[in-house]
Design a protein around this motif. Structure first.
Motif, PDB file in Angstrom:
ATOM      1  N   ARG A  10      67.726 -31.454  25.936  1.00  0.00           N
ATOM      2  CA  ARG A  10      67.392 -30.525  24.872  1.00  0.00           C
ATOM      3  C   ARG A  10      67.861 -29.121  25.270  1.00  0.00           C
ATOM      4  O   ARG A  10      68.448 -28.935  26.328  1.00  0.00           O
ATOM      5  CB  ARG A  10      65.871 -30.511  24.621  1.00  0.00           C
ATOM      6  CG  ARG A  10      65.087 -30.005  25.836  1.00  0.00           C
ATOM      7  CD  ARG A  10      63.584 -29.932  25.592  1.00  0.00           C
ATOM      8  NE  ARG A  10      63.234 -29.074  24.460  1.00  0.00           N
ATOM      9  CZ  ARG A  10      63.152 -27.747  24.525  1.00  0.00           C
ATOM     10  NH1 ARG A  10      63.391 -27.111  25.665  1.00  0.00           N
ATOM     11  NH2 ARG A  10      62.817 -27.050  23.461  1.00  0.00           N
ATOM     12  N   TYR A  32      65.589 -36.044  20.164  1.00  0.00           N
ATOM     13  CA  TYR A  32      64.626 -34.946  20.078  1.00  0.00           C
ATOM     14  C   TYR A  32      63.206 -35.495  20.011  1.00  0.00           C
ATOM     15  O   TYR A  32      62.977 -36.627  19.590  1.00  0.00           O
ATOM     16  CB  TYR A  32      64.913 -34.056  18.862  1.00  0.00           C
ATOM     17  CG  TYR A  32      64.803 -34.729  17.516  1.00  0.00           C
ATOM     18  CD1 TYR A  32      63.601 -34.697  16.794  1.00  0.00           C
ATOM     19  CD2 TYR A  32      65.887 -35.402  16.948  1.00  0.00           C
ATOM     20  CE1 TYR A  32      63.494 -35.306  15.551  1.00  0.00           C
ATOM     21  CE2 TYR A  32      65.788 -36.017  15.712  1.00  0.00           C
ATOM     22  CZ  TYR A  32      64.589 -35.968  15.010  1.00  0.00           C
ATOM     23  OH  TYR A  32      64.482 -36.568  13.783  1.00  0.00           O
ATOM     24  N   ASP A  36      60.735 -30.769  18.663  1.00  0.00           N
ATOM     25  CA  ASP A  36      62.095 -30.213  18.620  1.00  0.00           C
ATOM     26  C   ASP A  36      62.846 -30.582  17.343  1.00  0.00           C
ATOM     27  O   ASP A  36      64.081 -30.506  17.303  1.00  0.00           O
ATOM     28  CB  ASP A  36      62.890 -30.712  19.834  1.00  0.00           C
ATOM     29  CG  ASP A  36      62.705 -29.818  21.048  1.00  0.00           C
ATOM     30  OD1 ASP A  36      62.298 -28.662  20.874  1.00  0.00           O
ATOM     31  OD2 ASP A  36      62.988 -30.280  22.177  1.00  0.00           O
ATOM     32  N   ALA A  39      65.240 -27.935  16.417  1.00  0.00           N
ATOM     33  CA  ALA A  39      66.005 -27.338  17.508  1.00  0.00           C
ATOM     34  C   ALA A  39      67.494 -27.295  17.180  1.00  0.00           C
ATOM     35  O   ALA A  39      68.011 -28.112  16.403  1.00  0.00           O
ATOM     36  CB  ALA A  39      65.775 -28.127  18.795  1.00  0.00           C
TER      37      ALA A  39
END
Length: 455
Positions: A10, A32, A36, A39
């Motif tokens: 990540r 993810y 996240d 993200a």
């Protein structure tokens, strides 16, 4: 070349790998956690798949879910980045068994060099200098006391399966040993699922010098020079630079040659880093450990060598030879990296997660890059490492690099969370750092006491 690879990570390193893969024409799959979902690496990848809840043990460390995601999406390879499963030989072995290429060394080599005790034994065989220490795993305080008496204080306790500064304690006296051992062992067990420890004579203060290695499956091993990582807090690096001002031409050749010898001894493939401690008073250096993965600070080496390390990782994993030979590698100028964390240095570097309400990243000019997964409106989750960006600069010489870093940090603006940007600016402007006069004791013993006196 691979059609597509899965990135088992990540943050900024996931973004970095996606960009390198895209430039090679390789498709990418992001994984993810539920935390996240928004993200940047999820948005940038060609495909994205959720592998579990916010806790890393249930997502980014969940081997079954990650491998299931790779199979479901048709990934031919997995890039682990750094941290999480990047140095987990079990995961690398599972990839091999499932005919999915692990973008890193083999599980066998990872066991040999990722485990600090095994690595130490192999370096002795290879003729690489090591510090006096235990010859195997240490599991009890009684064993620790006996070994410490034999090698002499001060000593350093290290988790055999450790990394990232976890499971490490410095011990100056026998009275400190038992509580330090128990604390380090508990931390190692919690972080790595392995409480095995080992003990070394502490070389302190010292310079922390590491050498970037690249190897391929055709027997080629090269180095890309050294990095000085001596500016550390609690055994975690804060700022890195290349080349090191602490070593001259002769010593540089000795250290880089030792690193190549070490990698050749284990037939190393892919990117790795051999880390040494340099005793400046004697000029002697000692093997400390090997990181069997790409390093956080790899961009400084990319700047001075001109070699894209992440692209080389992907090419080597695909079976290609290294794109450069040792005689082709040239070094120019000076590079520095500052790690930007969402933390409050004035309150013991407490993490500072939250929503970024405004963001301006420095730019302009030649020799400046910012590796980050931040964007305005993004919420930094509280579950993971606090590093949110890396500022990397390159200059024709060290002075130009220092001035460029100062300029970049002055421009760096993040609103909504507290960061260590001002701390890094003060550090890079400190007269000792400007003069290159520092070692592993400087940050904790000299800079931080003065910094913490300030309002």
């Amino acid at each position: 070349m691979f059609n597509k690879i899965l990135i088992a990570n990540r943050g900024e390193i996931a973004v970095r790998i996606i960009r390198a893969a895209r430039e090679l024409g390789v498709g990418t799959i992001a994984i993810y956690s539920t935390a996240d979902r928004d993200a940047l690496h999820v948005h940038l990848a060609d495909e994205a798949i959720c592998v579990g809840p916010a806790r890393s043990t249930e997502s980014y460390l969940n081997m079954n879910n990650i491998l299931s995601a790779a199979v479901a999406t048709g990934a031919q390879a997995i890039h682990p980045g750094f941290g999480f499963l990047s140095e987990n030989s079990k995961f690398a072995r599972l990839c091999e068994e499932m005919n999915i290429k692990f973008i890193g060394p083999s599980a066998k080599v990872m066991d040999m060099m990722g485990d600090k005790i095994n690595a130490r034994a192999e370096m002795i065989k290879a003729g690489v200098p090591v510090t006096p220490g235990s010859e195997g795993e240490v599991h009890t305080t009684d064993e620790a006391v006996k070994i410490a008496e034999e090698i002499g204080y001060p000593i350093i306790l290290k988790a055999s399966a450790g990394g990232g500064g976890k499971g490490i304690r410095k011990v100056n006296t026998v009275e400190e040993l038992v509580p330090a051992f128990e604390a380090a062992q508990a931390e190692a067990q919690a972080a790595f699922g392995n409480g095995a420890m080992f003990i070394e004579r502490m070389i302190f203060p010292a310079r922390h010098i590491e050498v970037q290695i690249l190897g391929d499956s055709h027997g080629n091993v090269i180095h890309l020079g050294e990095r000085d990582c001596s500016l550390q807090r609690n055994n975690q690096k804060v700022l890195e630079e290349s080349p090191s001002v602490a070593i001259g031409h002769t010593l540089r050749n000795e250290i880089t040659s030792a690193a190549v010898k070490a990698a050749q001894h284990v037939s190393y493939e892919n990117a790795g880093t051999i880390e040494f401690l340099l005793d400046e008073s004697s000029g002697k250096f000692y093997f400390m450990e090997m990181n069997t993965r790409v390093q956080v600070e790899h961009p400084v080496t990319e700047f001075v060598s001109g070699v894209d390390i992440v692209k080389e990782q992907i090419r080597v994993a695909n079976g290609n030879e290294l794109s450069v030979k040792q005689e082709d590698v040239t070094f120019s100028g000076h590079a520095i990296e500052c790690r930007i964390n969402a933390e409050n240095p004035k309150f013991n570097f407490a993490p500072s997660p939250g929503k970024i309400t405004n963001l301006f990243l420095p730019g302009g000019g030649v020799g400046l890059r910012v590796d980050s997964a931040m964007y305005s409106g993004y919420t930094i989750p509280p579950y993971y490492d606090s590093m949110i960006a890396k500022v990397i600069v390159h200059g024709e010489n060290r002075f130009e690099a220092l001035m460029k870093m100062q300029r970049a940090l002055l421009e760096f603006d993040v609103e909504g969370v507290t960061t260590n940007v001002d701390f890094q600016l003060e550090l890079i402007s400190d007269p000792h750092v400007v003069a290159g006069d520092y070692d592993t004791s400087f940050l904790g013993n000299v800079f931080l006491p003065e910094y913490q006196k300030e309002d």
